[in-house]
Motif scaffolding. Structure first.
Motif, PDB file in Angstrom:
ATOM      1  N   GLY A  17       0.792  -1.217   0.000  1.00 32.57           N
ATOM      2  CA  GLY A  17       0.000   0.000   0.000  1.00 32.57           C
ATOM      3  C   GLY A  17       0.825   1.267   0.000  1.00 32.57           C
ATOM      4  N   GLY A  18       2.129   1.139  -0.215  1.00 36.71           N
ATOM      5  CA  GLY A  18       3.017   2.287  -0.183  1.00 36.71           C
ATOM      6  C   GLY A  18       3.274   2.889  -1.552  1.00 36.71           C
ATOM      7  N   VAL A  19       4.436   3.495  -1.694  1.00 36.70           N
ATOM      8  CA  VAL A  19       4.776   4.266  -2.885  1.00 36.70           C
ATOM      9  C   VAL A  19       4.699   3.435  -4.160  1.00 36.70           C
ATOM     10  CG1 VAL A  19       6.659   5.512  -4.034  1.00 36.70           C
ATOM     11  CG2 VAL A  19       6.194   5.907  -1.598  1.00 36.70           C
ATOM     12  N   ASN A  20       5.268   2.238  -4.142  1.00 35.20           N
ATOM     13  CA  ASN A  20       5.300   1.443  -5.371  1.00 35.20           C
ATOM     14  C   ASN A  20       3.950   0.846  -5.720  1.00 35.20           C
ATOM     15  OD1 ASN A  20       8.086   1.436  -6.529  1.00 35.20           O
ATOM     16  ND2 ASN A  20       8.576   0.915  -4.414  1.00 35.20           N
ATOM     17  N   ASP A  21       3.161   0.485  -4.715  1.00 35.11           N
ATOM     18  CA  ASP A  21       1.802   0.035  -5.014  1.00 35.11           C
ATOM     19  C   ASP A  21       0.966   1.175  -5.586  1.00 35.11           C
ATOM     20  OD1 ASP A  21       1.789  -2.703  -4.462  1.00 35.11           O
ATOM     21  OD2 ASP A  21       1.606  -2.367  -2.312  1.00 35.11           O
ATOM     22  N   ALA A  22       1.157   2.387  -5.067  1.00 35.16           N
ATOM     23  CA  ALA A  22       0.420   3.540  -5.585  1.00 35.16           C
ATOM     24  C   ALA A  22       0.807   3.826  -7.031  1.00 35.16           C
ATOM     25  CB  ALA A  22       0.677   4.763  -4.706  1.00 35.16           C
ATOM     26  N   LEU A  23       2.099   3.722  -7.340  1.00 34.49           N
ATOM     27  CA  LEU A  23       2.553   3.938  -8.713  1.00 34.49           C
ATOM     28  C   LEU A  23       1.980   2.884  -9.644  1.00 34.49           C
ATOM     29  CD1 LEU A  23       4.332   5.285 -10.853  1.00 34.49           C
ATOM     30  CD2 LEU A  23       6.287   3.967  -9.963  1.00 34.49           C
ATOM     31  N   ALA A  24       2.026   1.615  -9.224  1.00 37.83           N
ATOM     32  CA  ALA A  24       1.481   0.533 -10.051  1.00 37.83           C
ATOM     33  C   ALA A  24      -0.016   0.727 -10.282  1.00 37.83           C
ATOM     34  CB  ALA A  24       1.752  -0.810  -9.381  1.00 37.83           C
TER      35      ALA A  24
END
Length: 273
Positions: free
Chosen positions: A109-116
């Motif tokens: 749920g962090g930065v990389n999940d938000a980007l994906a």
């Protein structure tokens, strides 16, 4: 009444400090009293003169950023130094600062999940998994429908906030991409992981000429898309804002849309002949 400590507890529950990389010494509370009350929070990618002024003008008591202020060891925070002046401005204004950096990069749920999610990737998994298999650096996922590299670059430009530098891609424009690896921020250290992941394209930031040239020269490797560092990490801010609003309904939580990407001018080159 919500205190800064309450907000810190919420952030640590979602983005545990234990998930931060060992070299990441700038996370957590930079300045401020954990027991002070807070009614307003501003979220931004960077802590700089612009976002500090924005937080003060908004009447916020807490500035939450992705990037740390005191990332490398310092010997002084004197007011006549760049970083020291920010610390003094925040303390005098009653503004606390907290950074969620690589702990927010790797957390679910962090930065990389938000980007994906912003790019519409499904079935995501960590690009470089941690031992628990749930968290990890970067993400790999699938587009709903395959696109050419040129079409994918256009999709990225549409979905991410705009910057002067725009979007760059390396590889054959008509190459078909369906599986996408991403890493918010500087991700050149994960190029080999992207190649091993089975991705058709790897999206990250701060890539260098020779590194990219040598990488895409091997047709077995993914194509590469380079985005502005700020733009690739900004999509996390609304996610973190919703987290705080849900946990603390009494807070006024605002996401900064001020572009703090350092590149401010882009002059389009003539077509390549």
């Amino acid at each position: 009444m919500t205190t800064i400590r309450d907000v810190l507890d919420t952030l640590d529950g979602a983005y545990p400090a234990a998930l931060a990389e060992s070299w990441d010494t700038g996370i957590g509370l930079t300045c401020g009293d954990p027991d002070d009350p807070v009614t307003g929070v501003l979220l931004a990618v960077d802590v700089d003169a612009v976002t500090v002024a924005e937080a003060v003008a908004a009447g916020a008591q807490l500035l939450l950023t992705h990037h740390p202020l005191l990332f490398r060891p310092v010997q002084s925070v004197a007011a006549d130094s760049a970083k020291g002046s920010l610390v003094h401005r925040m303390i005098r204004s009653g503004l606390a600062h907290v950074a969620a950096h690589t702990n927010a990069d790797t957390a679910a749920g962090g930065v990389n999940d938000a980007l994906a999610a912003t790019l519409g990737l499904g079935g995501t998994r960590p690009l470089v998994p941690h031992p628990d298999g749930v968290t990890g650096s970067g993400r790999v996922g699938a587009l709903a429908e395959p696109l050419t590299l040129a079409e994918f670059a256009a999709l990225v430009a549409e979905r991410l906030p705009g910057t002067a530098g725009g979007i760059r891609a390396a590889g054959a424009p008509d190459r078909i991409v369906g599986t996408v690896a991403v890493c918010g921020g500087a991700g050149d250290s994960y190029l080999s992981a992207a190649a091993a992941s089975g991705a058709d394209v790897y999206l990250t930031s701060d890539l260098r000429h020779h590194v990219v040239g040598e990488f895409v020269a091997d047709p077995a490797n993914p194509a590469v898309v380079d985005v502005a560092h700020w733009a690739g990490e900004w999509p996390w801010l609304p996610v973190a804002a919703d987290l705080l609003r849900t946990a603390h309904p009494d807070l006024t939580v605002t996401v900064s849309t001020t572009r703090t990407d350092p590149w401010t001018v882009h002059a389009a080159a003539p077509p390549v002949r």
